[in-house]
Design a protein around this motif. Structure first.
Motif, PDB file in Angstrom:
ATOM      1  N   LEU A   1       9.690 -24.025  38.601  1.00  0.00           N
ATOM      2  CA  LEU A   1       8.732 -24.631  39.515  1.00  0.00           C
ATOM      3  C   LEU A   1       9.471 -25.549  40.485  1.00  0.00           C
ATOM      4  N   ILE A   2       9.210 -25.375  41.780  1.00  0.00           N
ATOM      5  CA  ILE A   2       9.895 -26.169  42.806  1.00  0.00           C
ATOM      6  C   ILE A   2       9.542 -27.647  42.651  1.00  0.00           C
ATOM      7  N   GLY A   3      10.580 -28.485  42.641  1.00  0.00           N
ATOM      8  CA  GLY A   3      10.376 -29.922  42.522  1.00  0.00           C
ATOM      9  C   GLY A   3      10.193 -30.416  41.112  1.00  0.00           C
ATOM     10  N   ALA A   4      10.330 -29.533  40.131  1.00  0.00           N
ATOM     11  CA  ALA A   4      10.211 -29.930  38.724  1.00  0.00           C
ATOM     12  C   ALA A   4      11.146 -29.074  37.902  1.00  0.00           C
ATOM     13  N   ASN A   5      11.221 -29.389  36.624  1.00  0.00           N
ATOM     14  CA  ASN A   5      12.082 -28.616  35.738  1.00  0.00           C
ATOM     15  C   ASN A   5      11.279 -27.657  34.868  1.00  0.00           C
ATOM     16  N   ASP A   6       9.998 -27.475  35.212  1.00  0.00           N
ATOM     17  CA  ASP A   6       9.144 -26.587  34.424  1.00  0.00           C
ATOM     18  C   ASP A   6       9.537 -25.129  34.647  1.00  0.00           C
ATOM     19  N   ARG A   7       9.576 -24.363  33.574  1.00  0.00           N
ATOM     20  CA  ARG A   7       9.930 -22.941  33.635  1.00  0.00           C
ATOM     21  C   ARG A   7       8.708 -22.096  33.275  1.00  0.00           C
ATOM     22  N   TYR A   8       8.644 -20.901  33.879  1.00  0.00           N
ATOM     23  CA  TYR A   8       7.516 -20.026  33.600  1.00  0.00           C
ATOM     24  C   TYR A   8       7.895 -18.571  33.830  1.00  0.00           C
ATOM     25  N   VAL A   9       7.073 -17.674  33.274  1.00  0.00           N
ATOM     26  CA  VAL A   9       7.216 -16.234  33.494  1.00  0.00           C
ATOM     27  C   VAL A   9       5.837 -15.683  33.849  1.00  0.00           C
ATOM     28  N   PHE A  10       5.813 -14.421  34.303  1.00  0.00           N
ATOM     29  CA  PHE A  10       4.551 -13.721  34.548  1.00  0.00           C
ATOM     30  C   PHE A  10       4.421 -12.580  33.556  1.00  0.00           C
ATOM     31  N   VAL A  11       3.198 -12.443  33.009  1.00  0.00           N
ATOM     32  CA  VAL A  11       2.910 -11.336  32.099  1.00  0.00           C
ATOM     33  C   VAL A  11       1.711 -10.556  32.636  1.00  0.00           C
ATOM     34  N   ASN A  12       1.599  -9.342  32.160  1.00  0.00           N
ATOM     35  CA  ASN A  12       0.492  -8.473  32.563  1.00  0.00           C
ATOM     36  C   ASN A  12      -0.700  -8.718  31.647  1.00  0.00           C
ATOM     37  N   GLU A  13      -1.798  -9.203  32.234  1.00  0.00           N
ATOM     38  CA  GLU A  13      -3.020  -9.423  31.466  1.00  0.00           C
ATOM     39  C   GLU A  13      -4.163  -8.646  32.118  1.00  0.00           C
ATOM     40  N   ASN A  14      -4.417  -7.476  31.573  1.00  0.00           N
ATOM     41  CA  ASN A  14      -5.511  -6.611  32.060  1.00  0.00           C
ATOM     42  C   ASN A  14      -5.369  -6.307  33.546  1.00  0.00           C
ATOM     43  N   GLY A  15      -4.149  -5.974  33.975  1.00  0.00           N
ATOM     44  CA  GLY A  15      -3.933  -5.577  35.359  1.00  0.00           C
ATOM     45  C   GLY A  15      -3.767  -6.724  36.333  1.00  0.00           C
ATOM     46  N   LYS A  16      -3.665  -7.922  35.825  1.00  0.00           N
ATOM     47  CA  LYS A  16      -3.436  -9.076  36.688  1.00  0.00           C
ATOM     48  C   LYS A  16      -2.251  -9.886  36.173  1.00  0.00           C
TER      49      LYS A  16
ATOM     50  N   ARG B   1      21.098 -18.855  25.017  1.00  0.00           N
ATOM     51  CA  ARG B   1      21.328 -17.744  25.935  1.00  0.00           C
ATOM     52  C   ARG B   1      22.248 -16.717  25.305  1.00  0.00           C
ATOM     53  N   PHE B   2      21.982 -15.442  25.598  1.00  0.00           N
ATOM     54  CA  PHE B   2      22.761 -14.332  25.074  1.00  0.00           C
ATOM     55  C   PHE B   2      23.108 -13.389  26.222  1.00  0.00           C
ATOM     56  N   GLY B   3      24.199 -13.662  26.919  1.00  0.00           N
ATOM     57  CA  GLY B   3      24.578 -12.837  28.059  1.00  0.00           C
ATOM     58  C   GLY B   3      23.556 -12.943  29.171  1.00  0.00           C
ATOM     59  N   ASP B   4      22.925 -11.804  29.521  1.00  0.00           N
ATOM     60  CA  ASP B   4      21.906 -11.786  30.581  1.00  0.00           C
ATOM     61  C   ASP B   4      20.518 -12.141  30.071  1.00  0.00           C
ATOM     62  N   ASP B   5      20.368 -12.324  28.768  1.00  0.00           N
ATOM     63  CA  ASP B   5      19.069 -12.636  28.175  1.00  0.00           C
ATOM     64  C   ASP B   5      19.036 -14.101  27.728  1.00  0.00           C
ATOM     65  N   VAL B   6      17.817 -14.598  27.579  1.00  0.00           N
ATOM     66  CA  VAL B   6      17.647 -15.967  27.125  1.00  0.00           C
ATOM     67  C   VAL B   6      16.449 -16.025  26.188  1.00  0.00           C
ATOM     68  N   GLU B   7      16.530 -16.861  25.193  1.00  0.00           N
ATOM     69  CA  GLU B   7      15.425 -17.072  24.267  1.00  0.00           C
ATOM     70  C   GLU B   7      14.310 -17.830  24.980  1.00  0.00           C
ATOM     71  N   ILE B   8      13.072 -17.366  24.825  1.00  0.00           N
ATOM     72  CA  ILE B   8      11.929 -18.064  25.415  1.00  0.00           C
ATOM     73  C   ILE B   8      10.848 -18.258  24.354  1.00  0.00           C
ATOM     74  N   SER B   9      10.078 -19.312  24.532  1.00  0.00           N
ATOM     75  CA  SER B   9       8.957 -19.579  23.630  1.00  0.00           C
ATOM     76  C   SER B   9       7.867 -20.274  24.426  1.00  0.00           C
ATOM     77  N   GLY B  10       6.641 -20.076  24.006  1.00  0.00           N
ATOM     78  CA  GLY B  10       5.506 -20.678  24.691  1.00  0.00           C
ATOM     79  C   GLY B  10       4.222 -20.055  24.196  1.00  0.00           C
TER      80      GLY B  10
ATOM     81  N   GLU C   1       9.555 -22.448  27.299  1.00  0.00           N
ATOM     82  CA  GLU C   1      10.744 -23.251  27.017  1.00  0.00           C
ATOM     83  C   GLU C   1      11.898 -22.284  26.792  1.00  0.00           C
ATOM     84  N   MET C   2      13.051 -22.609  27.368  1.00  0.00           N
ATOM     85  CA  MET C   2      14.220 -21.764  27.171  1.00  0.00           C
ATOM     86  C   MET C   2      15.049 -22.302  26.014  1.00  0.00           C
ATOM     87  N   GLY C   3      15.649 -21.382  25.266  1.00  0.00           N
ATOM     88  CA  GLY C   3      16.516 -21.754  24.159  1.00  0.00           C
ATOM     89  C   GLY C   3      17.921 -21.243  24.377  1.00  0.00           C
TER      90      GLY C   3
END
Length: 340
Positions: free
Chosen positions: A277-292, A303-312, A299-301
């Motif tokens: 998020l611009i201007g903050a340190n908040d992280r987010y992703v987008f998921v598919n929920e019924n076509g939207k 890191r494994f190469g190109d992948d990263v642990e996420i939780s939320g 939260e990031m944990g």
């Protein structure tokens, strides 16, 4: 002529009607939401070797400021910076006058004590007189021991002289005369996030790395786990004991610690899909929920190469994560999933 004008007006009205209809259709079409084309992947659990990486600075396992309890002149300093000394080696000799005077008094009291003991056996002196001599003897003996320790200052352990603040003949005024540091064994303090309280235990092994020695690791052990949590940083401290027989490491060096905490099942995602998020340190992703597209804070944990642990909230097995086209999305926008 009139008929021609009537036909012309009719034609214009027909054209005007068509234009209004097309314009209305165009406006209606613009109101329809255009679906964003994206690609997705299904989140799956992954078994990882949990590693905790923290940075710290090394310290000598023991450091002593050589500061005698006696004020006075420094007669002689036996060491220079960098000298190695063993336990019991002489470091500093203070002015001996008080020590020598007390030593003479002690010799006289020893003779007097022996004389009174002999008289006590014959009944020539009272027990009270003997007790007074015995008290003076014990007090002087204690003073002599104190003066000897603080006049002839010796190394309490093997180490290297890391500082020298006086020269021979100067008046000692409270600042440490020399500083002795143990370097064949080091220590370090690490600040561990409070979430690892159940996993971090005394006696656990870990490794250290330094940029000075690329590709080389050094063993260490958790010697003390501090029992309290810092309310500001939400971390707790651990004291590390680090063998350093070859003395490749030095007090003050910056190192990175690697602590293995065992296997764990986590959810990972491509690092590029985690947006900030611009201007903050908040992280987010987008998921598919019924076509939207649905924005989910994460939260990031580790890191494994190109992948990263996420939780939320809602980040679990089976969720469709948007992995391409996510940068164009806003929460709730319609999406068209086109996976290759």
């Amino acid at each position: 002529m009139k008929k021609t004008m009537i036909f012309a007006c009719a034609a214009l009205m027909a054209l005007a009607g068509c234009s209004k209809k097309e314009a209305a259709q165009a406006v209606a079409g613009s109101k329809e939401q255009v679906a964003e084309v994206v690609e997705t992947m299904v989140l799956k659990p992954r078994t990882i070797q949990r590693e905790l990486q923290l940075s710290t600075n090394l310290q000598g396992y023991q450091t002593v400021n050589v500061s005698p309890s006696l004020q006075g002149k420094i007669e002689h300093i036996y060491v220079e910076v960098g000298d190695r000394k063993g336990a019991g080696d002489m470091l500093v000799r203070m002015d001996q006058n008080q020590y020598n005077t007390t030593k003479l008094a002690m010799s006289n009291l020893e003779i007097e004590k022996m004389r009174v003991e002999a008289l006590l056996e014959t009944g020539s002196v009272s027990k009270q007189q003997y007790d007074q001599i015995q008290l003076s003897y014990n007090q002087t003996k204690e003073s002599l021991s104190f003066l000897e320790t603080n006049t002839y200052v010796r190394a309490p352990f093997s180490g290297v002289v890391s500082a020298k603040n006086y020269e021979d003949g100067e008046l000692y005024a409270g600042q440490p005369i020399v500083v002795l540091t143990q370097v064949n064994k080091l220590k370090a303090l690490i600040a561990v996030p409070e979430s690892y309280v159940p996993q971090v235990k005394k006696g656990m092994s870990l490794t250290l790395e330094s940029t000075i020695y690329p590709g080389k690791t050094f063993p260490a052990t958790i010697e003390v786990v501090y029992p309290t949590i810092d309310a500001t940083s939400h971390t707790f401290q651990c004291k590390l004991a680090i063998p350093n027989g070859q003395e490749l490491l030095r007090p003050g060096m910056y190192v990175t610690t690697n602590l293995k905490l065992g296997e764990q099942s986590v959810i990972t995602a491509p690092y590029s899909t985690v947006l900030k998020l611009i201007g903050a340190n908040d992280r987010y992703v987008f998921v598919n929920e019924n076509g939207k597209a649905k924005r989910v804070s994460v939260e990031m944990g580790q890191r494994f190469g190109d992948d990263v642990e996420i939780s939320g909230e809602g980040i679990e097995e089976g969720v469709e994560l948007i992995v391409k086209g996510e940068a164009r999305l806003i929460d709730g926008v319609a999406i068209n999933v086109v996976n290759k």
